[in-house]
Structure formats: structure tokens, C-alpha cells
Design a protein around this motif. Structure first.
Motif, PDB file in Angstrom:
ATOM      1  N   GLU A  83       0.748  -1.316   0.052  1.00 25.76           N
ATOM      2  CA  GLU A  83       0.207   0.137  -0.193  1.00 25.76           C
ATOM      3  C   GLU A  83       0.821   1.193  -0.018  1.00 25.76           C
ATOM      4  OE1 GLU A  83      -3.336   2.264   2.904  1.00 25.76           O
ATOM      5  OE2 GLU A  83      -2.347   0.602   3.615  1.00 25.76           O
ATOM      6  N   LEU A  84       2.074   1.312   0.769  1.00 24.15           N
ATOM      7  CA  LEU A  84       2.818   2.368   0.975  1.00 24.15           C
ATOM      8  C   LEU A  84       3.421   2.755  -0.576  1.00 24.15           C
ATOM      9  CD1 LEU A  84       4.398   1.704   4.346  1.00 24.15           C
ATOM     10  CD2 LEU A  84       2.951   3.626   3.885  1.00 24.15           C
ATOM     11  N   GLN A  85       3.879   1.690  -1.235  1.00 24.77           N
ATOM     12  CA  GLN A  85       4.624   1.677  -2.387  1.00 24.77           C
ATOM     13  C   GLN A  85       3.692   2.004  -3.533  1.00 24.77           C
ATOM     14  OE1 GLN A  85       6.451  -2.152  -2.936  1.00 24.77           O
ATOM     15  NE2 GLN A  85       8.226  -1.670  -1.973  1.00 24.77           N
ATOM     16  N   LYS A  86       2.508   1.633  -3.451  1.00 22.87           N
ATOM     17  CA  LYS A  86       1.345   2.124  -4.439  1.00 22.87           C
ATOM     18  C   LYS A  86       1.051   3.675  -4.357  1.00 22.87           C
ATOM     19  CE  LYS A  86      -3.564   1.428  -5.123  1.00 22.87           C
ATOM     20  NZ  LYS A  86      -4.568   0.801  -4.439  1.00 22.87           N
ATOM     21  N   ASN A  87       1.074   3.972  -3.128  1.00 18.59           N
ATOM     22  CA  ASN A  87       0.596   5.453  -2.960  1.00 18.59           C
ATOM     23  C   ASN A  87       1.783   6.274  -3.021  1.00 18.59           C
ATOM     24  OD1 ASN A  87      -2.177   4.778  -1.781  1.00 18.59           O
ATOM     25  ND2 ASN A  87      -1.516   4.838   0.233  1.00 18.59           N
ATOM     26  N   ASP A  88       3.155   5.810  -3.205  1.00 17.49           N
ATOM     27  CA  ASP A  88       3.956   6.758  -3.410  1.00 17.49           C
ATOM     28  C   ASP A  88       4.191   6.725  -4.802  1.00 17.49           C
ATOM     29  OD1 ASP A  88       6.449   7.868  -2.370  1.00 17.49           O
ATOM     30  OD2 ASP A  88       7.834   6.175  -2.991  1.00 17.49           O
ATOM     31  N   ASN A  89       3.904   5.686  -5.502  1.00 14.36           N
ATOM     32  CA  ASN A  89       4.035   5.577  -7.066  1.00 14.36           C
ATOM     33  C   ASN A  89       2.841   6.617  -7.612  1.00 14.36           C
ATOM     34  OD1 ASN A  89       6.264   3.847  -7.089  1.00 14.36           O
ATOM     35  ND2 ASN A  89       4.910   2.047  -7.448  1.00 14.36           N
ATOM     36  N   TYR A  90       1.811   6.493  -6.609  1.00 11.60           N
ATOM     37  CA  TYR A  90       0.674   7.510  -7.282  1.00 11.60           C
ATOM     38  C   TYR A  90       1.015   8.996  -6.971  1.00 11.60           C
ATOM     39  CZ  TYR A  90      -4.010   9.718  -7.016  1.00 11.60           C
ATOM     40  OH  TYR A  90      -5.172  10.658  -7.383  1.00 11.60           O
ATOM     41  N   ILE A  94       1.300  11.847 -10.082  1.00 10.40           N
ATOM     42  CA  ILE A  94       0.550  13.143  -9.888  1.00 10.40           C
ATOM     43  C   ILE A  94       1.571  14.221 -10.038  1.00 10.40           C
ATOM     44  CG2 ILE A  94      -0.715  14.713  -8.415  1.00 10.40           C
ATOM     45  CD1 ILE A  94      -2.416  12.410  -9.519  1.00 10.40           C
ATOM     46  N   LYS A  95       2.700  14.314  -9.532  1.00 12.36           N
ATOM     47  CA  LYS A  95       3.838  15.242  -9.792  1.00 12.36           C
ATOM     48  C   LYS A  95       3.984  15.508 -11.169  1.00 12.36           C
ATOM     49  CE  LYS A  95       5.461  15.256  -4.970  1.00 12.36           C
ATOM     50  NZ  LYS A  95       6.574  15.125  -4.219  1.00 12.36           N
ATOM     51  N   VAL A  96       4.273  14.283 -11.675  1.00 11.33           N
ATOM     52  CA  VAL A  96       4.756  14.138 -13.374  1.00 11.33           C
ATOM     53  C   VAL A  96       3.713  14.922 -14.211  1.00 11.33           C
ATOM     54  CG1 VAL A  96       5.188  13.075 -15.283  1.00 11.33           C
ATOM     55  CG2 VAL A  96       6.451  12.322 -13.127  1.00 11.33           C
ATOM     56  N   LYS A  97       2.515  14.394 -13.909  1.00 13.78           N
ATOM     57  CA  LYS A  97       1.477  15.048 -14.564  1.00 13.78           C
ATOM     58  C   LYS A  97       1.117  16.420 -14.594  1.00 13.78           C
ATOM     59  CE  LYS A  97      -1.208  10.607 -14.979  1.00 13.78           C
ATOM     60  NZ  LYS A  97      -2.513   9.994 -14.867  1.00 13.78           N
ATOM     61  N   ALA A  98       1.275  16.980 -13.256  1.00 14.95           N
ATOM     62  CA  ALA A  98       1.186  18.460 -13.104  1.00 14.95           C
ATOM     63  C   ALA A  98       2.163  19.172 -13.534  1.00 14.95           C
ATOM     64  CB  ALA A  98       1.240  18.789 -11.342  1.00 14.95           C
ATOM     65  N   ARG A  99       3.469  18.697 -13.610  1.00 11.66           N
ATOM     66  CA  ARG A  99       4.584  19.285 -14.443  1.00 11.66           C
ATOM     67  C   ARG A  99       4.362  19.469 -15.746  1.00 11.66           C
ATOM     68  NH1 ARG A  99       8.767  17.223 -11.835  1.00 11.66           N
ATOM     69  NH2 ARG A  99       8.700  15.438 -13.147  1.00 11.66           N
ATOM     70  N   GLU A 100       3.934  18.469 -16.413  1.00 16.10           N
ATOM     71  CA  GLU A 100       3.371  18.396 -17.735  1.00 16.10           C
ATOM     72  C   GLU A 100       2.303  19.146 -18.116  1.00 16.10           C
ATOM     73  OE1 GLU A 100       2.500  14.150 -18.496  1.00 16.10           O
ATOM     74  OE2 GLU A 100       4.630  13.696 -18.554  1.00 16.10           O
ATOM     75  N   ALA A 101       1.517  19.312 -17.429  1.00 16.47           N
ATOM     76  CA  ALA A 101       0.181  20.121 -17.608  1.00 16.47           C
ATOM     77  C   ALA A 101       0.517  21.737 -17.468  1.00 16.47           C
ATOM     78  CB  ALA A 101      -0.770  20.083 -16.585  1.00 16.47           C
ATOM     79  N   GLU A 102       1.619  22.017 -16.621  1.00 18.98           N
ATOM     80  CA  GLU A 102       2.136  23.448 -16.303  1.00 18.98           C
ATOM     81  C   GLU A 102       2.835  23.808 -17.592  1.00 18.98           C
ATOM     82  OE1 GLU A 102       4.712  26.351 -13.269  1.00 18.98           O
ATOM     83  OE2 GLU A 102       4.641  24.132 -12.991  1.00 18.98           O
ATOM     84  N   GLU A 103       3.760  22.887 -18.031  1.00 20.83           N
ATOM     85  CA  GLU A 103       4.503  23.032 -19.203  1.00 20.83           C
ATOM     86  C   GLU A 103       3.822  23.150 -20.580  1.00 20.83           C
ATOM     87  OE1 GLU A 103       7.211  19.702 -19.404  1.00 20.83           O
ATOM     88  OE2 GLU A 103       8.423  20.318 -18.107  1.00 20.83           O
ATOM     89  N   ARG A 104       2.594  22.603 -20.819  1.00 18.68           N
ATOM     90  CA  ARG A 104       1.674  22.765 -21.632  1.00 18.68           C
ATOM     91  C   ARG A 104       0.744  24.042 -21.740  1.00 18.68           C
ATOM     92  NH1 ARG A 104       0.081  17.154 -20.598  1.00 18.68           N
ATOM     93  NH2 ARG A 104      -1.683  18.247 -19.621  1.00 18.68           N
ATOM     94  N   ASP A 105       0.533  24.610 -20.483  1.00 14.27           N
ATOM     95  CA  ASP A 105      -0.152  25.677 -20.117  1.00 14.27           C
ATOM     96  C   ASP A 105       0.827  27.017 -20.797  1.00 14.27           C
ATOM     97  OD1 ASP A 105      -2.368  27.506 -19.275  1.00 14.27           O
ATOM     98  OD2 ASP A 105      -1.165  27.853 -17.455  1.00 14.27           O
TER      99      ASP A 105
END
Length: 162
Positions: A83-90, A94-105
């Protein structure tokens, strides 16, 4: 609680069971419900022994949220390693997707500026502070100024002594 545990508790005091250790090195324990020799019931407790036990050196996030929920009683079972590993990967995803969205914006915003669809923000230079008394008034000069109904006397600075 087993008889052996009862004998240990009565001989050595409170028994704490090691429940787990997080990736930061904090150790989590549970003290099960116990009865004193007088028959009084002491309820179960959960505790953490931090890797860095100094309170003033505590850093926000030094206890993972899953373990924090267990310590505070918001969950019955301690978190599993999976569970800890799954949540850490999640969280990483999320951080990668947020960085990509900011770059697209930012790319879209730059394209809109180039095409003239959006006006660039103006750079304003404010002299002084709006709450200051001379804000928005012209600076004092040595020469007196008179325009219309207002008279602004000139400033005078004493000369140096000879």
C-alpha cells in the motif's frame, strides 16, 4: 494477550509491540489494552518513535500520511508495504502530470502572446507606496512651481560651511 505476555508485563511493565517501520526510519508500536493488578483497564495506545526524536527538528511530512492515519486511529490496520509503495508511485505520477500540464499551459500562453490573442502583462513601476503622503505628487524641486490654482514652493538645502 497470552499468559506469557501477562507474566512479562507484570514483571517488566508495559509491553509494546513493534508494528512496522516506514521508509524514513520511524518505528511504530502498539501497546495493547491491559489490566492493572487492581483490575483497572488501560486502553490500547499507538505510538511512533521518530528517527529524529528532537521536537524542534520536526519537519512537516516526516511521518507518512498512511502511518499518521493509523497513529490517530482513523484506520484500524497499519499500512502494508504494498500500500505504501502504491501510494508513493501515485504521488510521483501526480507530480509528473502536474509538471506536464504546467509546461503545456506555458507553451499555450506563449503561443497566444505571439499570435496577439492575449495582451502581454504590462510592467509597471510604482514609485513609493500608495499609503505614503507624497504618493502620486510630483517631486519637490528647487524652483517654485505655479500652475493654475496650486502653488508648490521650491525646496531649499543649506549650503556647506566655509
Amino acid at each position: 494477550m497470552s499468559r506469557f505476555a501477562n507474566i512479562l508485563r507484570r514483571t517488566f511493565g508495559v509491553i509494546k509491540e513493534h508494528v512496522g517501520t516506514d521508509h524514513l526510519g520511524n518505528k511504530y508500536y502498539m501497546i495493547p489494552e491491559q489490566k492493572t493488578w487492581t483490575g483497572r483497564v488501560i486502553r490500547a495506545k499507538r505510538m511512533v518513535i521518530a528517527l529524529n526524536p528532537n521536537e524542534f527538528e520536526y519537519i512537516e511530512g516526516s511521518i507518512p500520511s498512511e502511518w499518521d492515519a493509523w497513529i490517530r486511529g482513523r484506520r484500524k490496520q497499519p499500512p502494508s508495504i504494498e500500500e505504501l509503495q502504491k501510494n508513493d508511485n501515485y504521488r510521483v505520477n501526480i507530480k509528473v502530470k502536474a509538471r506536464e500540464a504546467e509546461e503545456r499551459d506555458l507553451a499555450l500562453q506563449a503561443q497566444e502572446y505571439e499570435e496577439g490573442l492575449v495582451a502581454r502583462p504590462t510592467q509597471t513601476l510604482a514609485k513609493g507606496h500608495a499609503a505614503a503622503t507624497p504618493f502620486g505628487k510630483p517631486e519637490a524641486t528647487e524652483d517654485p512651481v505655479s500652475t493654475g490654482g496650486s502653488f508648490q514652493p521650491g525646496s531649499w538645502v543649506p549650503g556647506s560651511k566655509k
